[in-house]
Scaffold this motif. Structure first.
Motif, PDB file in Angstrom:
ATOM      1  N   THR A   2       0.845  -1.192   0.000  1.00 57.70           N
ATOM      2  CA  THR A   2       0.000   0.000   0.000  1.00 57.70           C
ATOM      3  C   THR A   2       0.877   1.238   0.000  1.00 57.70           C
ATOM      4  OG1 THR A   2      -0.097  -0.058   2.417  1.00 57.70           O
ATOM      5  CG2 THR A   2      -1.903  -1.105   1.210  1.00 57.70           C
ATOM      6  N   LYS A  52      -7.162  -2.663  -2.267  1.00 60.39           N
ATOM      7  CA  LYS A  52      -7.204  -3.984  -1.660  1.00 60.39           C
ATOM      8  C   LYS A  52      -6.478  -4.960  -2.574  1.00 60.39           C
ATOM      9  CE  LYS A  52     -10.381  -7.545   0.062  1.00 60.39           C
ATOM     10  NZ  LYS A  52     -11.813  -7.935   0.219  1.00 60.39           N
ATOM     11  N   GLU A  62      -5.813  -8.700  -3.937  1.00 59.36           N
ATOM     12  CA  GLU A  62      -6.489  -9.987  -4.067  1.00 59.36           C
ATOM     13  C   GLU A  62      -5.614 -10.903  -4.906  1.00 59.36           C
ATOM     14  OE1 GLU A  62     -10.364  -9.295  -5.693  1.00 59.36           O
ATOM     15  OE2 GLU A  62     -11.071  -8.182  -3.932  1.00 59.36           O
TER      16      GLU A  62
END
Length: 222
Positions: free
Chosen positions: A131, A143, A145
């Motif tokens: 991040t 996010k 994934e």
């Protein structure tokens, strides 16, 4: 497989030239009016060559579309107060703008307020699965994934509106493809840095590591 591109762009303002600002908003719905306004402002500000915006009505421009004459003026103006000693180098910023995220040939996400060229670090961190706290504002919720990164434009802590509004509220981006896009963008930035070095030399600006200042946010020069 999706094709990911990061297009480096500079935001060129100069809206304080005494030209009456259009009353019709947003710019992407009235591109001709805003293009005329921007062109008149640039002429009054002293730009020698005509500027072609990345998208109609906007004030962002691809690095390769900015002539040497215009880049020289931008560089001199952007660094004037620094060279005059009005503030320290640590207080200076890279060129305003940032990166247009293109997916499969379509512009998916534009630089927002307070973004700049050093935001390549933001994209590099996302590609590495990390991040990053800032890329201008508003910013998407991030996010991870698996090997993808999700950019969610429906959430923003400042309750600001993205401009232009992203067509897709959620973008799932392959991080490996994003990493390739980052590397290609960095190659373009390195070429751009050579142009800045030449301007620094010709204009006797005497700015140490001008690329670090105006592109990489200092300390990231390749």
């Amino acid at each position: 497989m999706m094709k990911i591109e990061l297009i480096p762009v500079i935001e060129i303002g100069y809206n304080n030239q005494g030209v009456t600002e259009p009353e019709k908003y947003p710019y992407w719905q009235y591109p001709n009016i805003w293009d005329t306004y921007n062109e008149q402002s640039y002429q009054r500000a002293g730009f020698k060559d005509k500027l072609k915006s990345y998208v109609g009505g906007s004030s962002i421009y691809k690095l390769t579309d900015i002539s040497d004459n215009n880049l020289t003026k931008l560089t001199i103006d952007h660094t004037q107060e620094l060279r005059d000693g009005k503030f320290e180098r640590e207080q200076a910023s890279a060129f305003f703008g940032g990166y247009v995220l293109r997916i499969d040939g379509h512009d998916a996400y534009f630089p927002q307020c307070c973004g700049d060229l050093s935001d390549i670090n933001y994209w590099e961190r996302l590609a590495d699965g990390q991040t990053s706290y800032y890329n201008g504002h508003p910013g998407p919720y991030i996010k991870f994934e698996g090997t993808n990164v999700l950019l969610d434009f429906s959430v923003d802590e400042f309750d600001e509106q993205f401009q232009p509004t992203p067509v897709e509220q959620n973008l799932l981006v392959d991080r490996n493809e994003l990493k390739c896009a980052v590397e290609k963008a960095k190659v373009e930035l390195q070429f751009f840095e050579k142009r800045l070095n030449q301007i620094d030399k010709v204009e006797n600006l005497n700015i140490d590591n001008i690329g670090g200042l105006l592109i990489w946010g200092d300390g990231h020069s390749e």
